[in-house]
Enzyme design. Structure first.
Site, PDB file in Angstrom:
ATOM      1  CE  LYS A 126      -4.389   1.185   0.219  1.00 36.01           C
ATOM      2  NZ  LYS A 126      -5.579   0.500  -0.330  1.00 36.01           N
ATOM      3  CG  ASP A 166      -7.338   3.536  -0.770  1.00 36.54           C
ATOM      4  OD1 ASP A 166      -7.842   2.408  -0.656  1.00 36.54           O
ATOM      5  OD2 ASP A 166      -7.386   4.376   0.167  1.00 36.54           O
TER       6      ASP A 166
HETATM    7  P1  NDP Z   1     -12.854   7.989  -2.820  1.00 39.21           P
HETATM    8  O1  NDP Z   1     -11.785   8.980  -2.614  1.00 39.21           O
HETATM    9  O2  NDP Z   1     -13.404   7.762  -4.178  1.00 39.21           O
HETATM   10  O3  NDP Z   1     -14.093   8.313  -1.868  1.00 39.21           O
HETATM   11  C1  NDP Z   1     -13.935   8.376  -0.485  1.00 39.21           C
HETATM   12  C2  NDP Z   1     -15.247   8.867   0.116  1.00 39.21           C
HETATM   13  O4  NDP Z   1     -15.189   8.748   1.522  1.00 39.21           O
HETATM   14  C3  NDP Z   1     -15.511  10.330  -0.188  1.00 39.21           C
HETATM   15  O5  NDP Z   1     -16.894  10.554  -0.252  1.00 39.21           O
HETATM   16  C4  NDP Z   1     -14.893  11.031   1.027  1.00 39.21           C
HETATM   17  O6  NDP Z   1     -15.471  12.310   1.318  1.00 39.21           O
HETATM   18  C5  NDP Z   1     -15.232  10.050   2.122  1.00 39.21           C
HETATM   19  N1  NDP Z   1     -14.199  10.154   3.171  1.00 39.21           N
HETATM   20  C6  NDP Z   1     -12.890   9.852   3.043  1.00 39.21           C
HETATM   21  N2  NDP Z   1     -12.234  10.112   4.185  1.00 39.21           N
HETATM   22  C7  NDP Z   1     -13.168  10.586   5.035  1.00 39.21           C
HETATM   23  C8  NDP Z   1     -13.114  11.023   6.360  1.00 39.21           C
HETATM   24  N3  NDP Z   1     -11.961  11.002   7.063  1.00 39.21           N
HETATM   25  N4  NDP Z   1     -14.283  11.435   6.938  1.00 39.21           N
HETATM   26  C9  NDP Z   1     -15.451  11.437   6.244  1.00 39.21           C
HETATM   27  N5  NDP Z   1     -15.552  11.041   4.960  1.00 39.21           N
HETATM   28  C10 NDP Z   1     -14.431  10.612   4.381  1.00 39.21           C
HETATM   29  O7  NDP Z   1     -12.282   6.614  -2.194  1.00 39.21           O
HETATM   30  P2  NDP Z   1     -12.774   5.130  -2.446  1.00 39.21           P
HETATM   31  O8  NDP Z   1     -14.239   5.112  -2.661  1.00 39.21           O
HETATM   32  O9  NDP Z   1     -11.879   4.530  -3.453  1.00 39.21           O
HETATM   33  O10 NDP Z   1     -12.414   4.439  -1.050  1.00 39.21           O
HETATM   34  C11 NDP Z   1     -13.336   4.362   0.040  1.00 39.21           C
HETATM   35  C12 NDP Z   1     -12.907   3.258   0.994  1.00 39.21           C
HETATM   36  O11 NDP Z   1     -12.880   2.002   0.296  1.00 39.21           O
HETATM   37  C13 NDP Z   1     -11.525   3.411   1.614  1.00 39.21           C
HETATM   38  O12 NDP Z   1     -11.534   2.875   2.906  1.00 39.21           O
HETATM   39  C14 NDP Z   1     -10.647   2.537   0.719  1.00 39.21           C
HETATM   40  O13 NDP Z   1      -9.475   2.120   1.387  1.00 39.21           O
HETATM   41  C15 NDP Z   1     -11.606   1.388   0.474  1.00 39.21           C
HETATM   42  N6  NDP Z   1     -11.299   0.568  -0.697  1.00 39.21           N
HETATM   43  C16 NDP Z   1     -11.229   1.111  -1.949  1.00 39.21           C
HETATM   44  C17 NDP Z   1     -10.974   0.321  -3.037  1.00 39.21           C
HETATM   45  C18 NDP Z   1     -11.002   0.852  -4.427  1.00 39.21           C
HETATM   46  O14 NDP Z   1     -10.965   0.039  -5.376  1.00 39.21           O
HETATM   47  N7  NDP Z   1     -11.098   2.154  -4.649  1.00 39.21           N
HETATM   48  C19 NDP Z   1     -10.683  -1.124  -2.897  1.00 39.21           C
HETATM   49  C20 NDP Z   1     -10.882  -1.621  -1.539  1.00 39.21           C
HETATM   50  C21 NDP Z   1     -11.152  -0.781  -0.510  1.00 39.21           C
HETATM   51  P3  NDP Z   1     -14.612  13.642   1.008  1.00 39.21           P
HETATM   52  O15 NDP Z   1     -14.545  13.728  -0.489  1.00 39.21           O
HETATM   53  O16 NDP Z   1     -15.410  14.726   1.641  1.00 39.21           O
HETATM   54  O17 NDP Z   1     -13.268  13.451   1.654  1.00 39.21           O
END
Ligand code: NDP
Length: 445
Positions: A126, A166
């Site tokens: 990662k 991510d």
């Molecule tokens: P994105 O950046 O596309 O979206 C993340 C979302 O979560 C946004 O809406 C963001 O809001 C919100 N968010 C992030 N951090 C915070 C925080 N500290 N407090 C409140 N809201 C938060 O990321 P992904 O959708 O790719 O990833 C989401 C989760 O899924 C993560 O945990 C990631 O590790 C996990 N994941 C992702 C994979 C992938 O293929 N993308 C694979 C496996 C797991 P804002 O824009 O306001 O920050």
């Protein structure tokens, strides 16, 4: 925990001071491995636990870049190459101001077991940076990505380490990162990154894969009870890549998602999420969830609390780590929620997990339920290596098959170790034994 396991955990805490998320992830895995170690003492004898909690390599570097006003900024870059027993290190890059060594290490550690569960030849890694892409121009994001890749390119390669996206790293960032890698190496190594654009080596279904896979896993869990998602209400957190495609697949399977969120609050849309509008706001305009509410009659924005306050049948945390605590779990259970499948990594705190398990509801840890993303990344690598491209239906059928296999491996391992229905034990035991057996075969390296 047994003495031998407890000792390993204490050593992790002592060696990795202040890295709370890493300690949490290690504790969750080690605790559930108790019955595995008891049944197979040779794992402890080979110091497997001590070896698996120590990354093979940790890289930390300076990332200087210049903003549009000519001001110089310095961020910190990370790549943790955790375990290569099963294949090249594989895992995403996260760009978020909260990123530090402990967060990248927790994500890398989880990735080892997740990747093993997919049954594909991928190790665990990662990376990321404390850079915040929010509010930056495309040109600023590009300059940051170019600087980040200038150092990272020394450490990665299609057979060495293959990063992906991510939080904060989507198609735009992968494009800039790939462009710089190609320029530095003078080599079109499509297999060095996944999540690429469809015109230059990307795979159909990669964008949808994590969210789709999470919902498919929830559907498989419900099927063990003779039930399905049809007609169920769903609370989703996040409004990014994972959340959007979890909502899409849940709708396809007849469920009704009624919430999503970002760091400014959560939206409740009792009529059911208007997915086209949500995609327009988040994917096209890069807007905030309030922009959805202003265009959708009946939807409301809540800036206090979390989506878990809304009564639903199914909860899909798809935002970030520790976003669902003991109080949230108690509220969900009180309101009759019977299924929790994690799209995010480690979104439920240990106390929340304990509450779900004590209540006997269907609870899937992220390392099992969100593995569809990395599994489809491995399918992208396969297509790149074969210089071929599958259509959507072929790629989706492969994803569906892999998620079903992961589900069944978890169920089988939970039964083998005497706790049927415990998906935490099932995922950790099945993932750990696959990696541990190969580490033993490779000798002390
Ligand atoms: P994105 O950046 O596309 O979206 C993340 C979302 O979560 C946004 O809406 C963001 O809001 C919100 N968010 C992030 N951090 C915070 C925080 N500290 N407090 C409140 N809201 C938060 O990321 P992904 O959708 O790719 O990833 C989401 C989760 O899924 C993560 O945990 C990631 O590790 C996990 N994941 C992702 C994979 C992938 O293929 N993308 C694979 C496996 C797991 P804002 O824009 O306001 O920050």
């Amino acid at each position: 925990m047994q003495d031998v396991v407890e000792k390993v955990y204490e050593q992790v805490v002592a060696r990795n001071r202040g890295e709370a998320e890493f300690h949490q992830a290690v504790r969750e895995v080690l605790e559930s491995l108790d019955p595995v170690i008891a049944k197979h003492p040779h794992y402890a004898e080979n110091a497997l636990l001590e070896r698996i909690v120590e990354p093979e390599r940790q890289i930390m570097f300076r990332v200087p870049w210049v903003d549009d006003a000519g001001e110089v900024h310095v961020n910190r870059g990370f790549r943790i190459e955790f375990n290569s027993a099963l294949g090249p290190y594989k895992g995403g890059l996260r760009f978020h101001p909260s990123v530090n060594a402990g967060i990248i290490k927790f994500l890398g550690f989880e990735q080892i077991f997740k990747n093993a569960l997919t049954g594909q030849g991928i190790g665990g890694g990662k990376g990321g940076s404390d850079f915040d892409p929010h509010g930056k121009s495309d040109a600023e994001v590009m300059r940051f990505c170019q600087s980040f890749m200038t150092e990272l390119s020394r450490h990665i390669g299609p057979n060495t380490d293959v990063p992906a996206g991510d939080i904060g790293v989507g198609g735009r960032e992968i494009g800039y990162l790939f462009g710089q890698y190609k320029r530095l190496r003078n080599s079109y190594d499509a297999g060095v990154l996944t999540g690429k654009g469809l015109a230059w080596g990307g795979s159909l279904v990669r964008t949808e894969a994590t969210g789709y896979g999470t919902v498919l896993f929830a559907q498989s869990m419900l099927a063990t009870k003779g039930d399905s998602l049809e007609g169920k209400t769903v609370a989703v957190s996040g409004a990014g890549n994972v959340a959007i495609y979890a909502i899409e697949k849940a709708q396809q399977l007849g469920a009704k998602p009624i919430t999503f969120s970002d760091s400014s609050g959560y939206v409740v849309d009792e009529a059911g999420v208007d997915l086209e509008l949500l995609k327009q706001v988040k994917e096209v305009e890069r807007g905030r969830v309030a922009d959805y509410v202003s265009r959708r009659p009946g939807a409301r924005l809540v800036t206090e609390g979390r989506p878990w306050d809304v009564p639903v049948d199914v909860a899909l945390p798809c935002a970030t780590q520790n976003e669902l605590d003991a109080d949230n779990a108690a509220t969900l259970l009180r309101n009759g929620c019977a299924v929790v499948a994690e799209g995010a990594n480690m979104p439920s705190t240990p106390e929340a997990i304990e509450a779900f398990q004590a209540a006997g509801i269907l609870y899937a840890p992220g390392k099992a339920s969100n593995a569809g993303g990395v599994a489809t990344s491995a399918l992208e690598m396969e297509q790149n290596a074969g210089r071929t491209r599958w259509d959507f239906a072929t790629a989706e059928a492969k994803l569906t098959g892999i998620m079903a296999d992961i589900h069944d491996s978890c169920v089988e391992a939970a039964e083998t170790y005497g706790r049927p229905g415990d998906y935490v034990l099932g995922a950790n035991a099945a993932g750990f034994t696959r990696v541990a057996d190969v580490m033993i075969a490779h000798g002390i390296v």
